[in-house]
Design an enzyme around this catalytic site. Structure first.
Site, mmCIF file in Angstrom:
data_model
loop_
_atom_site.group_PDB
_atom_site.id
_atom_site.type_symbol
_atom_site.label_atom_id
_atom_site.label_comp_id
_atom_site.label_asym_id
_atom_site.label_seq_id
_atom_site.Cartn_x
_atom_site.Cartn_y
_atom_site.Cartn_z
ATOM 1 N N ASP A 267 0.869 -1.166 0.000
ATOM 2 C CA ASP A 267 0.000 0.000 0.000
ATOM 3 C C ASP A 267 0.915 1.228 0.000
ATOM 4 O O ASP A 267 2.110 1.118 0.295
ATOM 5 C CB ASP A 267 -0.885 -0.033 1.252
ATOM 6 C CG ASP A 267 -1.698 1.227 1.410
ATOM 7 O OD1 ASP A 267 -2.399 1.604 0.464
ATOM 8 O OD2 ASP A 267 -1.612 1.846 2.488
ATOM 9 N N ASP B 94 -0.247 5.097 0.901
ATOM 10 C CA ASP B 94 -0.527 6.120 1.907
ATOM 11 C C ASP B 94 -0.522 5.530 3.310
ATOM 12 O O ASP B 94 -1.245 4.572 3.600
ATOM 13 C CB ASP B 94 -1.893 6.763 1.630
ATOM 14 C CG ASP B 94 -1.893 7.573 0.346
ATOM 15 O OD1 ASP B 94 -1.089 8.506 0.253
ATOM 16 O OD2 ASP B 94 -2.691 7.266 -0.556
ATOM 17 N N ASP C 151 -1.585 -0.602 6.013
ATOM 18 C CA ASP C 151 -1.787 0.073 7.296
ATOM 19 C C ASP C 151 -3.260 0.188 7.654
ATOM 20 O O ASP C 151 -3.591 0.636 8.756
ATOM 21 C CB ASP C 151 -1.158 1.474 7.272
ATOM 22 C CG ASP C 151 -1.989 2.464 6.470
ATOM 23 O OD1 ASP C 151 -2.232 3.574 6.963
ATOM 24 O OD2 ASP C 151 -2.402 2.124 5.342
#
Length: 219
Positions: free
Chosen positions: A9, A11, A163
């Protein structure tokens, strides 16, 4: 570790962008009085269209058609000035010899800008996959499946670094192994039961080595 593919991922995982993306909402919507950290946790991993609908509902207003473009422009300006890689990411990528890519809910121009500004572009090359390319957003597994296929790997040989809880859910649904990155200081309530959680990017190579050994054993 060439027998596995690492899907990142972007961001909040490789770049410290969650605060900037949500600061843009506060800059453009003065009537929004949520603390920045509240917005970060509320909208972590969500697609922009869903966030805008939620904002309209909460604020009791209809956002103008131009708002998304203005938001994208504000985020790009904040990225240009303030975006940094997450702590330890540069060092981790410099030592990681596995095939790797990014699978992000953001559009490709945003991904490319983030990588260029943060100094990470050389480590990922053109292995960039966006939800906007295929019309699939997490927690749907479509983006991760698409990335794995493009990279030439079966889902069982892919590790996803995420996250957000929706990202972890998408990885599980795709038949991949998630490693849930929780930045130090984030509440324990965001720890996903049953999945590997880590809070330091320097730990990632060892976690990947463990997965590689398991993949080789199960071959």
């Amino acid at each position: 570790m060439n027998n596995i593919c690492v899907i990142f991922d972007l961001d909040g995982t490789l770049v410290d962008s969650e605060g900037l993306c949500n600061q843009a909402f506060l800059d453009l919507l003065p009537q929004l009085d949520d603390p920045l950290e509240t917005l970060i946790e509320r909208y972590r991993g969500q697609k922009l269209s869903s966030i805008l609908i939620d904002l309209e509902h909460r604020l009791g207003l209809k956002l103008p058609d131009s708002f998304e473009q203005r938001y994208r422009q504000r985020v790009a300006a904040l990225f240009a000035c303030d975006l940094k890689p997450m702590p330890g990411v540069l060092e981790m990528l410099a030592t990681l010899n596995s095939p790797k890519c990014i699978a992000s809910s953001g559009p490709l121009p945003k991904i490319r800008q983030a990588l260029a500004v943060s100094g990470l572009a050389a480590y990922l090359g053109d292995n960039l996959f966006s939800s906007y390319e295929i019309g699939s957003w997490k927690p749907d597994p479509g983006l991760f499946q698409y990335a794995a296929s493009a990279m030439g790997f079966e889902p069982s040989r892919c590790v996803v670094i995420e996250d957000s809880e929706v990202g972890v859910m998408a990885a599980v649904a795709a038949g991949m192994t998630p490693l849930h990155f929780i930045r130090t200081g984030v509440a324990d309530s965001y720890r996903t039961a049953g999945n590997t959680v880590f809070d330091d990017m320097s730990q990632l190579p060892q976690l990947l080595k463990r997965f590689t050994n398991m993949a080789a054993f199960n071959r």
